[in-house]
Scaffold this motif. Structure first.
Motif, PDB file in Angstrom:
ATOM      1  N   ASN A 192       0.811  -1.218   0.000  1.00  0.00           N
ATOM      2  CA  ASN A 192       0.000   0.000   0.000  1.00  0.00           C
ATOM      3  C   ASN A 192       0.845   1.269   0.000  1.00  0.00           C
ATOM      4  O   ASN A 192       0.377   2.323  -0.434  1.00  0.00           O
ATOM      5  CB  ASN A 192      -0.942   0.004   1.209  1.00  0.00           C
ATOM      6  CG  ASN A 192      -2.157  -0.874   1.006  1.00  0.00           C
ATOM      7  OD1 ASN A 192      -3.084  -0.494   0.294  1.00  0.00           O
ATOM      8  ND2 ASN A 192      -2.142  -2.039   1.613  1.00  0.00           N
TER       9      ASN A 192
ATOM     10  N   ALA B   7      -8.965 -10.925  -2.157  1.00  0.00           N
ATOM     11  CA  ALA B   7      -7.756 -11.686  -1.843  1.00  0.00           C
ATOM     12  C   ALA B   7      -7.732 -13.023  -2.566  1.00  0.00           C
ATOM     13  O   ALA B   7      -6.657 -13.557  -2.859  1.00  0.00           O
ATOM     14  CB  ALA B   7      -7.653 -11.891  -0.337  1.00  0.00           C
TER      15      ALA B   7
ATOM     16  N   ALA C  50      -5.014 -10.313   1.190  1.00  0.00           N
ATOM     17  CA  ALA C  50      -5.721  -9.829   2.373  1.00  0.00           C
ATOM     18  C   ALA C  50      -4.989  -8.636   2.990  1.00  0.00           C
ATOM     19  O   ALA C  50      -5.610  -7.649   3.408  1.00  0.00           O
ATOM     20  CB  ALA C  50      -5.870 -10.956   3.389  1.00  0.00           C
TER      21      ALA C  50
ATOM     22  N   PRO D  34     -10.141   0.075   3.440  1.00  0.00           N
ATOM     23  CA  PRO D  34     -11.009   0.086   4.627  1.00  0.00           C
ATOM     24  C   PRO D  34     -12.117   1.117   4.540  1.00  0.00           C
ATOM     25  O   PRO D  34     -13.059   1.085   5.322  1.00  0.00           O
ATOM     26  CB  PRO D  34     -10.029   0.413   5.765  1.00  0.00           C
ATOM     27  CG  PRO D  34      -8.946   1.195   5.113  1.00  0.00           C
ATOM     28  CD  PRO D  34      -8.798   0.576   3.746  1.00  0.00           C
TER      29      PRO D  34
ATOM     30  N   ILE E   9     -13.150  -8.083   1.133  1.00  0.00           N
ATOM     31  CA  ILE E   9     -11.693  -8.247   1.128  1.00  0.00           C
ATOM     32  C   ILE E   9     -11.309  -9.685   0.831  1.00  0.00           C
ATOM     33  O   ILE E   9     -10.351  -9.954   0.091  1.00  0.00           O
ATOM     34  CB  ILE E   9     -11.113  -7.781   2.475  1.00  0.00           C
ATOM     35  CG1 ILE E   9     -11.254  -6.262   2.604  1.00  0.00           C
ATOM     36  CG2 ILE E   9      -9.645  -8.187   2.624  1.00  0.00           C
ATOM     37  CD1 ILE E   9     -10.956  -5.732   3.987  1.00  0.00           C
TER      38      ILE E   9
ATOM     39  N   PHE F 267      -5.564  -5.468   0.566  1.00  0.00           N
ATOM     40  CA  PHE F 267      -6.882  -4.839   0.540  1.00  0.00           C
ATOM     41  C   PHE F 267      -7.397  -4.486   1.931  1.00  0.00           C
ATOM     42  O   PHE F 267      -8.184  -3.544   2.071  1.00  0.00           O
ATOM     43  CB  PHE F 267      -7.869  -5.736  -0.211  1.00  0.00           C
ATOM     44  CG  PHE F 267      -7.579  -5.825  -1.678  1.00  0.00           C
ATOM     45  CD1 PHE F 267      -7.825  -4.750  -2.509  1.00  0.00           C
ATOM     46  CD2 PHE F 267      -7.015  -6.966  -2.231  1.00  0.00           C
ATOM     47  CE1 PHE F 267      -7.548  -4.808  -3.862  1.00  0.00           C
ATOM     48  CE2 PHE F 267      -6.727  -7.041  -3.574  1.00  0.00           C
ATOM     49  CZ  PHE F 267      -6.993  -5.961  -4.399  1.00  0.00           C
ATOM     50  N   ALA F 268      -6.978  -5.207   2.956  1.00  0.00           N
ATOM     51  CA  ALA F 268      -7.408  -4.841   4.303  1.00  0.00           C
ATOM     52  C   ALA F 268      -6.911  -3.450   4.672  1.00  0.00           C
ATOM     53  O   ALA F 268      -7.617  -2.672   5.328  1.00  0.00           O
ATOM     54  CB  ALA F 268      -6.908  -5.870   5.316  1.00  0.00           C
TER      55      ALA F 268
ATOM     56  N   CYS G 164     -17.563  -5.921   4.703  1.00  0.00           N
ATOM     57  CA  CYS G 164     -16.215  -5.481   4.346  1.00  0.00           C
ATOM     58  C   CYS G 164     -15.242  -6.664   4.361  1.00  0.00           C
ATOM     59  O   CYS G 164     -14.415  -6.808   3.458  1.00  0.00           O
ATOM     60  CB  CYS G 164     -15.760  -4.398   5.308  1.00  0.00           C
ATOM     61  SG  CYS G 164     -14.251  -3.539   4.806  1.00  0.00           S
TER      62      CYS G 164
END
Length: 507
Positions: free
Chosen positions: A26, A103, A66, A74, A99, A69-70, A95
């Motif tokens: 990220n 994933a 995971a 968010p 995710i 995208f976690a 949510c």
């Protein structure tokens, strides 16, 4: 795992290491914008997959996705719970499920790589090819979600010079392959570093290439940022206040083209035809200006009629642009026969816009032709380039206030930069509360307005004509190349099954 590679991931449990690598990825995206993190994170995942059993490869890929995208999306929870009216426990569950689905694409891609890897020089290219094919599938399957594709990390010069040539998928391939090749070089295959060095050497030279040229005089555009909260915007008694705010800000602007954001006027077009639209036509005629503003096209008195998220054009030529790619669960409900009864029981509100299925030609504005997109549509390169070569200027209107002070607006703005560079067109972006900006035809940010406050940004946008290689061929060339790499790997495995037997231990 071979001894030479063990040190790359030694001391870390495999699944947590993959999750951490995905989370770290990220940092490559906005607002952090550290593109070097992308090959580092993907290279780590590649190292974790060397000589890994298929089942373990899925788990490590799923963990990587995971983590990505976690920490990357968010804001979905914020939208569902704070503005969507969904109870917090259900919003959290939705949510988590969202995710997990995202994933799974990463898990399936890693599983495919584990099945086809041959422990030779083709493996880094195979890993990059399968990873990018996974991104492509994620972007088109079940309406798609092409968010946080690795290529968007290259939204800074000089890497962005690749965008008009290969698009975001091609950039994803280059960054992913660079990470995997570097890992191979660290494992002892030093010649695998040569393609990485070649790419780095060629990149600065690409900045001098130009595939488009100017078309006429620049256009002065005023981008109006109203900063209206969703709780205010959709309150029935606030419509007059909202209209007065936009007219007040417009009176302070001097652009020949004036752009208000997505659904700036949150009501139906037929309710505006008596007073508001004639008044805007008068302003355009008297001031020699052109207006683009978001509204809802439809008739509230016809419950069975179509309702479009639209942009109305008023000036020498009036017209509409209607949103073609809607946000699932935000602007429409997929599989209504299955889900409507569930939502009725849970009392979860849901929008009911209609997607426009026809072609949307560019809107004539002054001496330019404008290719319009609305909010989420900017994530789909094929939609943005559909108006080319006719469109000489791109306009995106959006309302990211649904996502609060999260990273969503910055991520979407980063996507818009790549779209402008792919198309070779200036792009003006008008949003409700940020990011309102002008992006040049090479993807560079030329001007922007501070977010989360009302204001007007007046910019000078230059129309362009011509087609970039990406405009001409889209993703076809990249996808064919990726498919060939996978086909060669599959043929190699079938021809020499003994050379690709898996080793290693389950993760």
């Amino acid at each position: 795992m071979p001894k030479k590679a063990k040190w790359l991931v030694s001391g870390f449990p495999r699944w947590p290491a993959a999750f951490l690598a995905g989370a770290v990825l990220n940092l490559a995206f906005a607002p952090y914008r550290q593109p070097w993190v992308a090959p580092l994170a993907l290279g780590t995942l590649y190292a974790l997959l060397i000589a890994t059993p298929v089942r373990a490869a899925f788990g490590r890929g799923f963990a990587f996705g995971a983590g990505l995208f976690a920490f990357g999306v968010p804001w979905v929870y914020l939208t569902l719970s704070r503005f969507g009216g969904m109870p917090p426990p259900l919003a959290a569950l939705a949510c988590i499920l969202f995710i997990a689905i995202l994933a799974s694409y990463a898990g399936l891609a890693c599983m495919a790589f584990a099945r086809l890897q041959g422990h030779d020089g083709l493996d880094p290219w195979l890993f990059a090819a399968i990873w990018v094919l996974g991104e492509w599938v994620r972007g088109v399957f079940l309406t798609g979600f092409p968010w946080l594709d690795v290529g968007y990390a290259a939204s800074l010069p000089p890497l962005m010079a690749w965008a008009p040539l290969v698009g975001v998928l091609g950039l994803s391939f280059l960054l992913t392959a660079a990470g995997a090749l570097t890992v191979n070089a660290l494992r002892g295959r030093r010649r695998d570093l040569l393609p990485v060095l070649l790419m780095l050497g060629v990149t600065p030279a690409l900045a001098g290439l130009s595939f488009v040229h100017r078309a006429g005089a620049p256009i002065t555009a005023s981008l109006v940022q109203g900063d209206v909260l969703p709780t205010v915007k959709w309150h029935p008694g606030m419509l007059r206040m909202i209209i007065r705010r936009y007219l007040r800000l417009t009176a302070k602007s001097d652009g020949r083209l004036v752009i208000w954001p997505e659904t700036a006027i949150p009501t139906y077009s037929h309710q505006l035809r008596r007073r508001f639209i004639p008044y805007m036509q008068h302003l355009a005629r008297v001031g020699g200006r052109h207006f683009l503003f978001g509204l809802i096209e439809g008739n509230a008195n016809d419950p069975n009629g179509p309702v479009y998220n639209a942009v109305m054009s008023i000036g020498r030529h009036d017209g509409f642009y209607r949103k073609r790619h809607l946000v699932p669960f935000g602007e429409y409900l997929p599989w209504p026969a299955l889900l409507t009864p569930v939502l009725d029981v849970l009392h979860i509100p849901m929008a009911s816009f209609t997607p426009w299925h026809g072609a949307e030609p560019p809107l004539p504005v002054a001496h330019a032709r404008v290719g319009v997109s609305i909010c989420y549509e900017i994530a789909y390169g094929s939609l943005v380039t559909q108006g080319l070569p006719g469109a000489t200027l791109l306009v995106n209107v959006s309302d990211d206030s649904w996502y609060g002070h999260s990273n969503e607006a910055a991520q979407q703005f980063q996507i818009a930069q790549l779209r402008a560079a792919e198309a070779g067109r200036d792009m003006v972006i008008a949003t409700n509360d940020g990011i309102t900006a002008l992006v040049g035809h090479t993807g560079r940010i030329r001007a922007r307005l501070a977010p989360f406050r009302e204001g007007v940004l007046t910019v000078v946008a230059q129309p362009y004509v011509g087609l970039t290689p990406y405009d001409r061929f889209g993703n076809t060339g990249v996808l064919v190349m990726l498919a060939l790499i996978v086909a060669v790997a599959a043929w190699r495995r079938r021809a020499s099954p003994a050379s690709v037997r898996r080793g290693g231990t389950p993760g």
